[in-house]
Design a protein around this motif. Structure first.
Motif, PDB file in Angstrom:
ATOM      1  N   LYS A 111      33.729  35.067  25.635  1.00 16.02           N
ATOM      2  CA  LYS A 111      33.621  34.969  27.234  1.00 16.02           C
ATOM      3  C   LYS A 111      33.077  33.615  27.592  1.00 16.02           C
ATOM      4  CE  LYS A 111      28.502  35.573  27.175  1.00 16.02           C
ATOM      5  NZ  LYS A 111      27.942  34.188  27.715  1.00 16.02           N
ATOM      6  N   GLU A 135      36.458  39.352  31.542  1.00 17.02           N
ATOM      7  CA  GLU A 135      36.823  40.635  31.076  1.00 17.02           C
ATOM      8  C   GLU A 135      38.317  40.955  31.563  1.00 17.02           C
ATOM      9  OE1 GLU A 135      33.745  43.495  31.674  1.00 17.02           O
ATOM     10  OE2 GLU A 135      35.130  44.949  31.958  1.00 17.02           O
ATOM     11  N   LEU A 138      40.767  38.923  29.700  1.00 14.08           N
ATOM     12  CA  LEU A 138      40.864  39.460  28.332  1.00 14.08           C
ATOM     13  C   LEU A 138      41.868  40.719  28.481  1.00 14.08           C
ATOM     14  CD1 LEU A 138      37.481  39.747  25.991  1.00 14.08           C
ATOM     15  CD2 LEU A 138      39.764  38.363  25.644  1.00 14.08           C
ATOM     16  N   HIS A 147      35.486  42.201  22.685  1.00 13.35           N
ATOM     17  CA  HIS A 147      35.543  40.829  22.060  1.00 13.35           C
ATOM     18  C   HIS A 147      34.794  39.795  22.793  1.00 13.35           C
ATOM     19  CE1 HIS A 147      38.736  42.133  19.309  1.00 13.35           C
ATOM     20  NE2 HIS A 147      39.401  42.723  20.346  1.00 13.35           N
ATOM     21  N   GLN A 159      45.111  37.240  18.184  1.00 12.84           N
ATOM     22  CA  GLN A 159      43.969  37.209  19.115  1.00 12.84           C
ATOM     23  C   GLN A 159      43.375  36.100  19.525  1.00 12.84           C
ATOM     24  OE1 GLN A 159      41.269  39.676  16.760  1.00 12.84           O
ATOM     25  NE2 GLN A 159      41.866  41.680  17.899  1.00 12.84           N
ATOM     26  N   VAL A 163      43.264  34.418  23.407  1.00 14.80           N
ATOM     27  CA  VAL A 163      42.207  33.867  23.897  1.00 14.80           C
ATOM     28  C   VAL A 163      42.552  32.474  24.752  1.00 14.80           C
ATOM     29  CG1 VAL A 163      40.010  32.980  23.587  1.00 14.80           C
ATOM     30  CG2 VAL A 163      40.430  35.399  22.681  1.00 14.80           C
TER      31      VAL A 163
END
Ligand SMILES: Nc1ncnc2c1ncn2[C@@H]1O[C@H](COP(=O)(O)OP(=O)(O)O)[C@@H](O)[C@H]1O
Ligand SMILES: [Mg+2]
Length: 322
Positions: A111, A135, A138, A147, A159, A163
């Protein structure tokens, strides 16, 4: 879009980047590149490793200064501006790096990695807004909220690259440099990430500069492309035209060893001799003449070939056509 004026987002005019090298020598990483990129294009920059692709990407983003030449963003000359002061421009131009293992801070939660730019640019007021936005982005890159509080080492390569994409896009940029964004990923994951990037381009009205050494990726992913060799642009045009009718001997050689989408089309493999020469002492004349199988004589060793428009929008810098 017929009849509508196409908007240019990036224009480069004769860009060079020469890095100082030992005593009075220079690495001519980028040497006289001019091109323009329209809004919503996926523009490919292809060529072997060391040809100057990353350097050119960094110059465009103003992460490094060019040695000479002019960079325009949306028609404005940004060559000499101070990026620290131009927060809006910094926000508008983002980059996704090749290696998701080194580009994400290992001790920060996802985050915070995704949301960092929001803080820098004062786009949020509190932690709750940061988490909400993180969020949202993501989800946009196809990952779940579970995550948010994880660390990069808990994620797979694919992944992590998602990000990195979320971190770039959360700032609502106009232009994104994708520097070999899938080259450290497995082939199946590669396709997923490229699909994601293509969908995001549609949904968020993005423009990409897609850097790759892999011509088969340039073919499936880009709409226009430039091929670079030793810091110079050798061929430039619509991706389809370049693949249908490659004109520069370097492009022909690269394509001849790229797996064909159309198996009926058989081309003889052209194996380039030797290594790419050093950009510290590049060959005089056409930089490619030392490896070119279509070299026509002294002219290739003496004069640098000017870029010439051979068919509409398709430019080639080679003495065969001058
Ligand atoms: N900071 C630097 N100092 C000196 N030489 C550099 C620097 N960055 C890149 N180069 C050199 O510039 C050339 C082009 O590099 P790069 O832009 O990374 O190529 P590519 O991305 O196409 O592989 C290479 O010869 C590289 O070693
Ligand atoms: Mg590179």
């Amino acid at each position: 879009m017929k009849g509508k004026k196409v908007d240019e987002i990036i224009r480069l005019q004769d860009i060079t980047k020469h890095f100082p090298w030992k005593k009075r020598k220079y690495v001519k990483a980028v040497d006289g590149v001019s091109l323009s990129i329209n809004k919503r294009d996926i523009f490919g920059l292809a060529g072997e490793s060391g040809s100057g692709k990353t350097t050119l990407g960094r110059v465009i983003l103003r992460l490094i200064d060019p040695t000479s030449g002019i960079i325009f963003y949306e028609g404005a000359d940004i060559t000499n501006i101070k990026m620290e002061k131009e927060m809006d421009l910094r926000r508008k131009m983002q980059i996704v790096f090749q290696d998701p293992y080194s580009s994400l801070h290992p001790r920060k939660k996802i985050k915070d990695i995704i949301g960092r730019g929001l803080k820098t640019h004062h786009l949020i007021e509190n932690e709750r807004e940061l988490v909400e936005k993180a969020e949202e982005f993501l989800n946009l890159v196809g990952m779940g909220v579970e995550h948010l509080y994880r660390y990069p080492h808990e994620l797979s390569g694919g992944q992590r690259q998602r990000v990195a994409i979320a971190r770039a896009l959360i700032l609502n940029p106009g232009f994104v440099v994708l520097d070999e964004p899938t080259s450290s990923l497995d082939v199946s994951v590669q396709a997923e990430v490229l699909n994601l990037l293509k969908n995001l381009r549609e949904n968020l009205d993005l423009t990409y500069l897609f850097i790759t050494h892999d011509l088969s990726l340039a073919r499936v992913f880009t709409e226009k492309m430039a091929v670079m060799y030793l810091g110079k642009m050798t061929e430039y045009g619509d991706t389809e035209d370049i693949f249908k009718n490659p004109m520069h001997p370097y492009t022909k050689a690269l394509l001849s060893v790229t797996p064909q989408l159309d198996p009926k089309r058989k081309t003889k493999k052209i194996i380039l001799k030797g290594e790419i020469p050093s950009p510290i002492d590049p060959p005089v004349g056409c930089g490619f003449h030392t490896r070119c199988i279509e070299k026509i004589g002294r002219i290739c060793e003496e004069g640098f070939p000017q870029s010439k428009e051979m068919e509409k929008g398709h430019f080639v810098a080679c003495h065969l056509y001058s």
